[in-house]
Design a protein around this motif. Structure first.
Motif: not given
Ligand SMILES: [Zn+2]
Ligand SMILES: [Zn+2]
Ligand SMILES: [Zn+2]
Length: 328
Positions: A197, A200-201, A204, A213, A216, A218, A236-237, A294
């Motif tokens: 996470c 990803l943050e 992004l 993307e 939901s 990416v 993404k979540k 993933h």
């Protein structure tokens, strides 16, 4: 500019980005172009399930034809199922275990339609086959992990041209997954956050290595890229378990995977590749809430040289930022 060592946030492994040895993506592709040999339909063992001894399939998925995807036993299994669990034994100083598990194939109907070429509905069916069979395997208490992967092309280990996907169920958690889980757990203990996470943050926000993307999912070229044009796909979540992912999210992930492979096929001239799923183990379901499942796609361009073999450090000659830009 000097080359740069980069450390993977999850595994702790180091790689080298070597810009002086680096090729521009288009030069790199020209150098590594392959000619795909399409084996004809005639003589293909997956055309007639009856004749090839795959009938009746374990699971069958339909759309317009009587089947679009089937789950069958692999005729040459790496692991076989018997009604006892494998237990480790000692041989001299070594630990050994009988190869008890499952080895299955998901076969799609059309000889010439690999994953990026499947209709959206049929691509969704392939993942439905993965999830449905995964849940059946999860009931076998002898098993620890289910590995789902695809080999495209000879260099990626596909001995049969007709598109097919593999599901191998093991009595152990495989080492790469173990390292990934361990890295994720250590990061969580230290930072109270999921390592993926956090990655990803940042990705992004930076946007430099994002290839595609949707709502939901990416697709990105990892900052610590081990192989040129390697890609990863994340929900993404935060979801720890592949098999428990809501179907709307899964549809976005499947679409993102198709997009990623379509871009690779077009921009990189249809290279050989593997894709595989990294998810949490079957047992101790509460233990792995920190993990973020993933998909990884690894094109087969590199031949490992002495340095890689002797050190475990991959030298990547394509900059991940350039790779993402080229594929977008
Ligand atoms: Zn075929
Ligand atoms: Zn996460
Ligand atoms: Zn992974």
């Amino acid at each position: 500019m000097n080359s740069e060592l980069r450390q993977d946030l999850v595994s702790g492994d180091w790689i080298v980005i070597a810009p002086s040895r680096a090729k521009r993506p288009d030069q790199f592709i020209k150098l590594h172009k392959i000619k795909r040999i399409k084996t004809p339909v005639k003589g293909c063992p997956f055309e007639d399930l009856q004749k090839s001894g795959h009938h009746p399939p374990i699971l069958k998925f339909k759309n317009s034809h009587d089947w679009e995807a089937v789950v069958v036993e692999n005729k040459y299994p790496a692991f076989t199922h018997i009604n006892v669990c494998a237990s480790p034994e000692k041989r001299g100083p070594y630990s050994v275990m009988e190869g008890i598990g499952h080895h299955n194939l998901v076969i799609t109907r059309d000889h010439y339609k690999n994953f990026p070429k499947l209709s959206k509905q049929n691509a969704d069916l392939v993942f439905k086959a993965f999830v449905d069979y995964y849940k059946i395997l999860a009931n076998d208490y002898c098993l620890a992990y289910v590995s789902i992967f695809h080999n495209w092309g000879l260099k990626a280990g596909a001995s049969i041209y007709h598109p097919h996907y593999q599901i191998i169920a093991l009595p152990i958690v495989p080492p790469d997954v173990e390292h990934s889980l361990e890295g994720s757990n250590n990061y969580y203990k230290k930072n109270k956050k999921c390592v993926h996470c956090v990655m990803l943050e940042w990705e992004l926000k930076e946007k430099k290595r994002i290839v595609y993307e949707n709502k939901s999912a990416v697709v990105l070229a990892p900052f610590v890229m081990r192989e040129p044009f390697e890609l990863r796909i994340f929900p993404k979540k935060h979801f720890s378990y592949f098999e428990d992912t809501p179907s709307a999210v899964m549809r976005d992930i499947v679409f993102a995977l198709q997009k990623a492979l379509q871009k690779m096929e077009k921009r990189l001239h249809d290279p050989d590749y593997n894709f595989f799923i990294h998810t949490s183990p079957l047992r101790d379901k509460n233990k792995y809430k920190h993990y973020h499942w993933h998909i990884e796609i690894l094109p087969k361009f590199n031949i490992s040289a002495g340095f890689e073999q002797g050190t475990g450090i991959e030298i990547t000659t394509v900059d991940p930022d350039e790779a993402a830009k080229f594929l977008r």
